[in-house]
Motif scaffolding. Structure first.
Motif: not given
Length: 101
Positions: A34-39, A59-60, A70-72
């Motif tokens: 799945n996609v993750g959002l890295v902050i 990603v994107g 990011v793709m996990i």
């Protein structure tokens, strides 16, 4: 009596304002595939650097100052992101759904 009412109103407004942030921060980490959002910190495009150092793929086409999708890829991806300086790794699918709706 009026001061008590003002206090209760202020507490209610504060709770309402904090609820979306608390929901995002307390969610489970994204799962593999799945996609993750890295902050990360907003200076020096740090989120992008955290992802690059972790050997993961962005990603994107759109990137924020302190957030990158990011793709996990593995079970250790989230841990590696935190080890390399990520402040939060959120479920990117939920974030994308919030942005679209």
């Amino acid at each position: 009596m009026p001061i008590r009412n003002v206090t209760l109103i202020c507490l209610g407004l504060l709770a309402s304002a904090c609820t979306p942030v608390l929901m995002l921060v307390t969610q489970l980490a994204p799962s593999v595939g799945n996609v993750g959002l890295v902050i990360s910190k907003p200076w020096d495009r740090s989120a992008k650097n955290v992802v690059a150092t972790s050997n993961l793929h962005e990603v994107g086409p759109i990137q924020g100052y302190f957030g990158v999708f990011v793709m996990i890829e593995t079970d250790d991806s989230v841990r590696i992101l935190y080890d390399n300086g990520a402040w939060f790794v959120l479920d990117g699918q939920i974030i994308m759904e919030l942005c679209v709706s």
